[in-house]
Design an enzyme around this catalytic site. Structure first.
Site, PDB file in Angstrom:
ATOM      1  N   ASP A 138       0.859  -1.178   0.000  1.00  9.58           N
ATOM      2  CA  ASP A 138       0.000   0.000   0.000  1.00  9.58           C
ATOM      3  C   ASP A 138       0.898   1.231   0.000  1.00  9.58           C
ATOM      4  OD1 ASP A 138       1.099   0.238   2.523  1.00  9.58           O
ATOM      5  OD2 ASP A 138      -0.806   0.399   3.579  1.00  9.58           O
TER       6      ASP A 138
ATOM      7  N   ASP B 151       1.531   4.762   2.338  1.00  4.34           N
ATOM      8  CA  ASP B 151       1.176   5.397   3.609  1.00  4.34           C
ATOM      9  C   ASP B 151       1.595   6.860   3.623  1.00  4.34           C
ATOM     10  OD1 ASP B 151       0.555   2.751   5.146  1.00  4.34           O
ATOM     11  OD2 ASP B 151       2.538   2.433   4.274  1.00  4.34           O
TER      12      ASP B 151
ATOM     13  N   ASP C 141      -3.167   4.578   2.847  1.00  6.92           N
ATOM     14  CA  ASP C 141      -3.455   4.950   4.235  1.00  6.92           C
ATOM     15  C   ASP C 141      -3.093   6.414   4.439  1.00  6.92           C
ATOM     16  OD1 ASP C 141      -4.270   2.411   4.903  1.00  6.92           O
ATOM     17  OD2 ASP C 141      -2.346   1.812   5.775  1.00  6.92           O
TER      18      ASP C 141
END
Ligand code: CTP
Ligand code: MN
Ligand code: MN
Length: 523
Positions: A330, A332, A447
């Protein structure tokens, strides 16, 4: 255990050596020379330093990781090693520089370039351990080790990671930690382990881990690992937990109900959470690694969105990418603003705007709840305002050079419709929005975390990882500093007070630890 003192910053090296004499432009930066003064004498050392610098060589005033050649005169290899340990706090596990005789230096000066090392240039090291490295204490705490991405023991760490993963999938916390720590300590070693003797004095290696290493050293593989990767429960739980929103407990429940494949899940009557629905819908994309180029592109998108509402907000890439990784599961981000309070309410405005632009496929916003925090004790999760999201990233035109990205500003709201998401009207579980090969976008997990400026350094440290590095930092703070560290603050139990910090360096200093930069936190 005693931690070896760190070398001083290189800044002062130019002062301590050469006395500001003429310095030529560095022509041969790849070779970093450190001259050992013992027996050479300080005036000769100064002379040789100036000579080499004039010829474009890089001469360091202090021993550091950037030194490639340690040059000495009339010393044995063992003497040099001992000197380095005593004077510079350097130990054999910290550098891989060659120990060479002055002949290499003078011949290189004569040739006007760093010469290829020959056997006759190298100093003999008789004492312990092989390959110029010596047995020295390696810290059992990940936060006291420097772990780069250059893992020289991947064969072993891959195997240990599979055992760790299996333990995690079976909720065996003890073995999970033991295998994770064993893998981590091997990642930090600056040499390839080629025999069991290389592991003398290395902490965090239990009997089980040692047996595994021995088996791999003997036959190249480990039976237990080979069996595991064939194991249906391991395979199924690994697959199920790779779905966004699915944890071990849920995966195990589904497994026990007889479910084995994603299609069986999709066809089942299971009531999924919103997160799991999104996880299944975008599954094929979300299991693809996110590249650094994509992460940078997403950063631009977020900057554009955030600055619309808060022009001087600071947006920092955290997580694995901040540690120098080229790929991640992902992306962040940490967002803050110098004027504390200005960041409040930011996240929902930003997400709403991006949703209207068709950039957001899924979002789950949590408000800041720090004020409700009644306990000093650290919790697993922090209380920042945050958003776990899935971005719709337009694919870049092929042939683009790495680092160059095409414009992302053209995302129209209507682009979202018609591509899989139309299925939202019906039952999305039957759909895979991301299976089509020719679609021009990719779903990416992002995120976003928003921290008040006063907690920014702690949030940055907490969200940079790695997971084990963070875990060991907190454990170290508790056991050795009687302090409680989390992503908001550091509380000193002895002084009964919070310790403020504006930078990560200050936090390490509060903890009495040497500063470890993000690229060396890949524990
Ligand atoms: N983290 C956290 N709270 C969460 C999730 C993550 O504090 N709810 C921290 C983790 O401890 C980790 C960092 O944020 O240090 C990044 O987490 P994650 O994205 O899961 O891992 P990465 O190290 O970025 O690895 P990857 O490249 O696979 O994303
Ligand atoms: Mn990450
Ligand atoms: Mn993350």
């Amino acid at each position: 255990m005693a931690q070896v003192p760190r070398k001083k910053k290189r800044k002062d090296s130019a002062l301590s050596l050469g006395g500001g004499g003429p310095v030529g432009a560095v022509k041969f930066g790849e070779a970093g020379i450190f001259l050992v003064e013992r027996r050479m004498g300080s005036s000769r050392r100064r002379f040789l330093t100036e000579l080499a610098r004039k010829k474009g060589f890089r001469v360091e005033g202090q021993m550091s990781e950037s030194v490639t050649h340690v040059v000495s005169e009339n010393n044995s290899g063992d003497e040099v090693l001992e000197l380095l340990e005593k004077q510079n706090g350097i130990c054999g596990t910290e550098f891989t520089a060659a120990l060479v005789d002055i002949t290499w230096f003078t011949e290189s000066m004569g040739a006007g370039k760093p010469l290829q090392l020959e056997k006759r240039h190298r100093l003999q090291v008789k004492r312990a351990a092989a390959a110029g490295t010596i047995a020295v204490p390696v810290s059992p705490h990940a936060c006291q080790r420097r772990t780069t991405l250059n893992n020289r023991n991947r064969l072993f760490t891959d195997a240990l990671n599979i055992l760790a993963e299996n333990a995690e999938l079976s909720e065996n916390e003890g073995p999970y930690l033991a295998f994770t720590r064993a893998s981590s300590v091997l990642k930090s070693l600056p040499y390839n382990v080629t025999k069991m003797d290389d592991l003398k004095g290395i902490p965090n290696l239990g009997d089980h881990s040692r047996k595994l290493i021995e088996e791999i050293l003997e036959g190249g593989t480990c039976n237990e690992v080979q069996d595991l990767i064939q194991n249906v429960r391991y395979q199924t739980l690994k697959k199920f937990t790779s779905i966004f929103g699915v944890g071990v407990k849920t995966a195990d429940k589904w497994f026990k109900e007889g479910l084995r494949t994603l299609n069986e899940l999709r066809a089942s009557t299971i009531k999924f959470t919103k997160q799991q629905e999104a996880g299944l819908l975008y599954y094929e994309d979300l299991i693809l690694p996110v590249t650094k180029v994509e992460a940078d592109l997403i950063k631009q998108i977020i900057e554009e969105a955030v600055h619309r509402f808060l022009p001087s907000a600071i947006i920092t890439l955290t997580g694995g990418f901040r540690r120098g990784k080229e790929y991640g599961h992902d992306v962040d981000f940490l967002i803050t603003h110098r004027e504390e309070g200005r960041e409040e309410g930011l996240i929902s405005k930003v997400i709403s705007w991006m949703t209207a632009q068709g950039i957001i496929l899924y979002d789950d916003i949590t408000d800041n709840s720090y004020h409700k925090w009644k306990y000093k004790e650290s919790e697993t999760f922090d209380r920042f305002a945050k958003c776990f999201s899935i971005f719709k990233l337009q694919k870049m035109v092929h042939n683009l050079e790495p680092g160059r990205t095409c414009s992302h500003g053209s995302l129209a709201a209507n682009e979202t419709r018609g591509i899989g998401l139309a299925g939202h009207a019906g039952s999305p579980r039957h759909l895979t929005a991301t299976a089509a090969k020719d679609k021009d976008w990719k779903a990416v997990r992002v995120d976003l975390v928003v921290a008040p400026f006063g907690q920014y350094a702690y949030a940055l440290l907490g969200w940079t990882g790695s997971r084990l590095f963070e875990r060991d930092l907190r454990r170290y703070a508790k056991h050795f500093g009687h302090m409680i560290l989390n992503s908001h603050s550091l509380f000193d139990n002895k002084q009964n007070t919070f310790l403020l910090a504006a930078t990560e360096e200050e936090i390490f200093a509060h903890l009495g630890l040497d500063y470890i930069p993000p690229q060396e936190r890949n524990a």
